[in-house]
Design an enzyme around this catalytic site. Structure first.
Site, mmCIF file in Angstrom:
data_model
loop_
_atom_site.group_PDB
_atom_site.id
_atom_site.type_symbol
_atom_site.label_atom_id
_atom_site.label_comp_id
_atom_site.label_asym_id
_atom_site.label_seq_id
_atom_site.Cartn_x
_atom_site.Cartn_y
_atom_site.Cartn_z
ATOM 1 N N CYS A 34 -16.297 -26.052 10.461
ATOM 2 C CA CYS A 34 -16.057 -25.401 9.174
ATOM 3 C C CYS A 34 -15.232 -24.146 9.364
ATOM 4 C CB CYS A 34 -17.384 -24.990 8.511
ATOM 5 S SG CYS A 34 -18.564 -26.317 8.257
ATOM 6 N N ASP A 441 17.088 4.073 6.888
ATOM 7 C CA ASP A 441 17.328 3.442 5.592
ATOM 8 C C ASP A 441 17.258 4.480 4.480
ATOM 9 O OD1 ASP A 441 17.243 0.809 3.858
ATOM 10 O OD2 ASP A 441 15.646 2.092 3.092
#
Length: 491
Positions: A34, A441
Site C-alpha cells: 500500500c 535576474d
C-alpha cells in the site's frame, strides 16, 4: 527513508499522504502493498515491512492494494532533486529508455557497465532496472485498460510487453485481477471516464500543497502560438514523442491535475505522462521546500501567503534552450513572436480537432541548417542560436533527463552569448536543478530590493546559501512579488 522503520510506522498510522511515493508498505499477513495514506485500518507494526519502490514490493511477491492503488502514487521527489547516477537512471527509466534500448542502453547512456548499473540501482531501490521498468509497464497497462477502449491485445503491446501472455501474467500478479476483470471493474465505477477514440483522460497526483498561479500563469503567458495555448481553463500544448506526437490539456483541480492526452501511438503514454509531470514539477516535496525557505524571516510571509509554489519545467529541454536564447533581453511578447516565426518556418504541422494547436516545435536537427540571415535577431544572438542548435544536433551538448547538471552548465558557458542568466534558467527549467539560482535576474533583484534583501548578485548569492538546495523555488516566490501575468492563473 524505508530503512527508518519507526518513522515509516508513524506515517502509516497517521495516513500521511505527504509520504506517498517516498516508500511503500508491504503487509506480511495479507500479501499486499500500500501507499502510506491507505484508508484501511493500519496493520500491526510487526506485520509491516517497507520498500523503497513498487517494483521491490512486486519482486518480493506482494500485490497492489485495490483500495489505495499504490501504483498511482506521486513519484519520489528524490529523483528530481538529485543529480547522481541512480537519480539519472531513474529519470531515464521513467522516460522509457529500458523499454526501447534495454538495460545495456541505459548503462551506455550513463557511462557505466550493465553490471555496475544493476548493482547501484538494486542497492538503493531494492529492484533492478528490468523490475522497475516492468512495474512501470504494469501501471501503463492499467491506465490503458481502464481509460481506453483499445482491445486488450493492443494494450499489451502499447504498454511495452513483448507478448500477450506476459501482459496477462504481469497484470494478474501485480493487481490480483485479470486484464478483463480490471476493465469490467472500471466500467462499473461511477467515476470511470467514457473512453473516446485516441483520447486518454486521467488524473496526475501530487503532494499538497500546490499553488497553481505561477505555474500555469507562466506557461500561459509565455505560450508559443501554434504549439501552446490556454483554452477553457486548461493549458494545452503539442508533444513530440518517440513513436509519434500528442496533444495534452492540463488543468488544475483540488488534489490532482486533470490530464487529457490525445496520442497518435499509445506506446507513448508513459513517456507523455512523465513529461507532463516534469513540466508541472508534480513530484516535488513542497513541505520540505517550504520548511527550508520559511527559515528565512524575509521569505516566510511569501511562503505562508501561497505555499506549494512549483518550478515550471518543460516537456522538451532542447526546445526550452532555444526559447531561452530567443528570450534574451526582450519582452515576453517579443520572445513569443520570435518563437512563433521559428515554428511556422521549421515546425511540423499537426491537426488538433479540439483547439488551435497547429505545430510541433522543431527539433535541433530541423534547425541546424537554418539561414541566420532569415532570423529577425541581432547578429550576436543569431550566432548564439545557430551555435546552440548545432551543439544540440551533433550531441556535443546534452540536455536530456540523464544529463549531468554541472557538465551541461560548463558546455553552455563555453558557447558564445551564454551568460549566467541563460545558463541558470536552462538549468532550472530544462535540466530541473532545484538549486538553480538567478541572482542577476531583473525580477529577482527588484524583489530583493523591495524586501530588504541584498540587491547585488554576489551579496544575494551569499544570503541565499541558507535557501539551498531549493533556491529555484525561492526564485518563484521572489518573482511572485511582481504583478506580472506569469504570476496569475489565467482567467
Amino acid at each position: 527513508m524505508h530503512t527508518d522503520t519507526e518513522r515509516c510506522v508513524r506515517a502509516v498510522q497517521s495516513k500521511d499522504s505527504r509520504f506517498d511515493g517516498w516508500f511503500f508498505t508491504a503487509v506480511l499477513t495479507t500479501g499486499i502493498y500500500c501507499r502510506p495514506s491507505c484508508p484501511v485500518v493500519p496493520p500491526k507494526p510487526e506485520n509491516m515491512t517497507f520498500y523503497p519502490s513498487a517494483a521491490a514490493c512486486q519482486q518480493a511477491g506482494f500485490r497492489a492494494c485495490k483500495r489505495c492503488r499504490p501504483d498511482t502514487s506521486p513519484g519520489s521527489p528524490e529523483w528530481n532533486a538529485r543529480a547522481d547516477t541512480v537519480a539519472r537512471a531513474m529519470r531515464l527509466i521513467g522516460d522509457g529508455v529500458v523499454d526501447r534500448e534495454g538495460v545495456p542502453g541505459l548503462a551506455a547512456r550513463l557511462g557505466y557497465s550493465t553490471r555496475q548499473i544493476e548493482r547501484q540501482i538494486g542497492a538503493e531501490l531494492g529492484a533492478g532496472p528490468l523490475a522497475l521498468a516492468r512495474a512501470q509497464r504494469a501501471q501503463t497497462a492499467r491506465l490503458l485498460i481502464e481509460t481506453t477502449a483499445l482491445p486488450l491485445a493492443e494494450v499489451a503491446f502499447a504498454a511495452g510487453f513483448s507478448s500477450v501472455r506476459t501482459f496477462n501474467e504481469t497484470v494478474r500478479e501485480v493487481f490480483a485481477l485479470a486484464p478483463g476483470e480490471l476493465r469490467a471493474r472500471a466500467a462499473r465505477s461511477a467515476a470511470a471516464p467514457v473512453p473516446a477514440p485516441g483520447v486518454i483522460t486521467l488524473r496526475l497526483p501530487y503532494r499538497e500543497p500546490l499553488d497553481p498561479s505561477n505555474l500555469f500563469g507562466h506557461l500561459a503567458a509565455t505560450a508559443v502560438p501554434g504549439v501552446e495555448e490556454w483554452r477553457d481553463g486548461a493549458y494545452r500544448r503539442t508533444l513530440r514523442l518517440p513513436h509519434g506526437h500528442a496533444t495534452v490539456a492540463l488543468a488544475p483541480r483540488p488534489g490532482h491535475i486533470a490530464c487529457r492526452l490525445a496520442l497518435t501511438d499509445p506506446r507513448d503514454l508513459t513517456i507523455a505522462i512523465n513529461r507532463c509531470r516534469r513540466l508541472l514539477d508534480l513530484d516535488a516535496d513542497p513541505v520540505a521546500v517550504d520548511e527550508r525557505l520559511r527559515a528565512d524571516p524575509v521569505l516566510r510571509p511569501l511562503v505562508d501567503a501561497a505555499p506549494g509554489r512549483r518550478v515550471p519545467g518543460t516537456v522538451d529541454a532542447a526546445e526550452f534552450a532555444v526559447r531561452a536564447v530567443l528570450g534574451q533581453q526582450v519582452s515576453t511578447a517579443a520572445a513569443r513572436t520570435h518563437a512563433a516565426r521559428l515554428v511556422r518556418a521549421h515546425g511540423e504541422s499537426i491537426m488538433d480537432p479540439e483547439g488551435g494547436l497547429t505545430h510541433l516545435f522543431p527539433p535541433p536537427a530541423a534547425l541546424a541548417g537554418l539561414d541566420p540571415e532569415a532570423l529577425a535577431l541581432p547578429r550576436s544572438r543569431r550566432t548564439t542560436l545557430t551555435t546552440l542548435v548545432t551543439a544540440l544536433a551533433d550531441g556535443s551538448l546534452g540536455l536530456g533527463v540523464d544529463s549531468d547538471w554541472e557538465e551541461a552548465r560548463a558546455v553552455l558557458h563555453a558557447l558564445p552569448g551564454f551568460g549566467p542568466w541563460t545558463v541558470e534558467v536552462i538549468a532550472m527549467r530544462a535540466l530541473g536543478d532545484p538549486d538553480a539560482f538567478l541572482p542577476g535576474d531583473l525580477g529577482v533583484r527588484r524583489a530583493a530590493h523591495a524586501l530588504g534583501l541584498p540587491a547585488t548578485p554576489a551579496a544575494l548569492t551569499a544570503h541565499a546559501a541558507g535557501w539551498r538546495p531549493w533556491r529555484a523555488y525561492a526564485v518563484q516566490y521572489l518573482w511572485a512579488t511582481d504583478d506580472h501575468p506569469v504570476n496569475h492563473l489565467p482567467s
